[in-house]
Design a protein around this motif. Structure first.
Motif, mmCIF file in Angstrom:
data_model
loop_
_atom_site.group_PDB
_atom_site.id
_atom_site.type_symbol
_atom_site.label_atom_id
_atom_site.label_comp_id
_atom_site.label_asym_id
_atom_site.label_seq_id
_atom_site.Cartn_x
_atom_site.Cartn_y
_atom_site.Cartn_z
ATOM 1 N N LEU A 1 0.832 -1.195 0.000
ATOM 2 C CA LEU A 1 0.000 0.000 0.000
ATOM 3 C C LEU A 1 0.874 1.256 0.000
ATOM 4 O O LEU A 1 1.718 1.430 0.878
ATOM 5 C CB LEU A 1 -0.913 0.015 1.236
ATOM 6 N N SER A 2 0.650 2.122 -0.989
ATOM 7 C CA SER A 2 1.320 3.428 -1.047
ATOM 8 C C SER A 2 0.269 4.489 -0.784
ATOM 9 O O SER A 2 -0.835 4.420 -1.332
ATOM 10 C CB SER A 2 1.927 3.662 -2.434
ATOM 11 N N THR B 1 -9.077 8.357 -3.159
ATOM 12 C CA THR B 1 -9.065 7.682 -4.451
ATOM 13 C C THR B 1 -8.160 6.468 -4.292
ATOM 14 O O THR B 1 -6.959 6.622 -4.014
ATOM 15 C CB THR B 1 -8.520 8.604 -5.556
ATOM 16 N N LEU B 2 -8.729 5.273 -4.417
ATOM 17 C CA LEU B 2 -7.949 4.043 -4.267
ATOM 18 C C LEU B 2 -7.893 3.345 -5.618
ATOM 19 O O LEU B 2 -8.937 3.023 -6.196
ATOM 20 C CB LEU B 2 -8.565 3.123 -3.217
ATOM 21 N N THR B 3 -6.688 3.149 -6.103
ATOM 22 C CA THR B 3 -6.474 2.447 -7.363
ATOM 23 C C THR B 3 -5.506 1.296 -7.099
ATOM 24 O O THR B 3 -4.967 1.171 -5.993
ATOM 25 C CB THR B 3 -5.902 3.390 -8.443
ATOM 26 N N PHE C 1 -2.810 1.929 -4.345
ATOM 27 C CA PHE C 1 -2.381 3.317 -4.296
ATOM 28 C C PHE C 1 -3.534 4.155 -3.760
ATOM 29 O O PHE C 1 -4.583 4.256 -4.403
ATOM 30 C CB PHE C 1 -1.972 3.799 -5.693
ATOM 31 N N LEU C 2 -3.340 4.726 -2.578
ATOM 32 C CA LEU C 2 -4.358 5.539 -1.922
ATOM 33 C C LEU C 2 -3.932 6.998 -1.987
ATOM 34 O O LEU C 2 -2.853 7.357 -1.509
ATOM 35 C CB LEU C 2 -4.524 5.105 -0.463
ATOM 36 N N VAL D 1 -11.887 2.983 -6.356
ATOM 37 C CA VAL D 1 -12.820 3.182 -5.248
ATOM 38 C C VAL D 1 -12.706 4.655 -4.854
ATOM 39 O O VAL D 1 -11.620 5.129 -4.548
ATOM 40 C CB VAL D 1 -12.473 2.266 -4.055
ATOM 41 N N LEU D 2 -13.831 5.356 -4.889
ATOM 42 C CA LEU D 2 -13.863 6.773 -4.517
ATOM 43 C C LEU D 2 -14.657 6.909 -3.222
ATOM 44 O O LEU D 2 -15.790 6.426 -3.135
ATOM 45 C CB LEU D 2 -14.537 7.603 -5.617
ATOM 46 N N GLY D 3 -14.067 7.560 -2.225
ATOM 47 C CA GLY D 3 -14.742 7.726 -0.944
ATOM 48 C C GLY D 3 -14.571 9.129 -0.402
ATOM 49 O O GLY D 3 -13.599 9.817 -0.730
#
Length: 155
Positions: A9-10, A29-31, A40-41, A59-61
């Motif tokens: 996880l970066s 934004t999580l890709t 990648f967060l 994933v957009l939160g």
């Protein structure tokens, strides 16, 4: 049982956001990389649209405040421009991988949650967005306390 590997996880904090502030606006934004399985967060005042690719599997939160309480809203693009078969598969994959994504957000922003422990108990509302009504849903996915890999397991 956690499936997140923190070493994969970066996390990037964009201008205007620190490890503890603000709550609103705070967008995630999580890709990921299909090749390396890295996550990648990006945490910022808005979504990291520059990180979104044509397959739209991010994933957009974001945090929302209503009255005196907070909720966490997630938006997932299940599909509209894809065939029904592809939409069915995307829906399956999003549902299978969403716990990992929530663990990544919780772990990647752990200092923020330490500074605001009440947010661990805020509801996570997920919008599965699709032009096919069967997949166009809004669901409650619990709270971030369910996705905290840092706390000891009770098992």
């Amino acid at each position: 049982m956690s499936i997140l590997n923190p070493k994969k996880l970066s996390v990037e904090f964009r201008k205007g956001v620190t490890t503890t502030e603000p709550i609103v606006p705070r967008h995630y934004t999580l890709t990921h990389s299909d090749t390396t399985a890295e996550l990648f967060l990006t945490i910022g005042l808005s979504y990291a649209y520059d990180k979104i690719n044509p397959t739209r599997d991010e994933v957009l939160g974001k945090w929302i405040k209503k009255s005196k309480s907070y909720s966490f809203y997630i938006h997932l693009y299940v599909g509209g421009a894809f065939s029904p078969r592809v939409i069915t598969m995307r829906n399956y994959i999003f549902r299978r991988e969403l716990p990992l994504a929530l663990e990544a957000i919780r772990y990647g922003d752990k200092e923020f949650f330490s500074a605001h422990p009440e947010l661990d108990n805020s509801p996570i509302i997920v919008y599965f967005m699709s032009t096919i009504s069967e997949f166009n849903k809004i669901e409650n996915w619990g709270t971030f306390s369910n996705y905290n890999i840092s706390k000891p397991s009770s098992i």
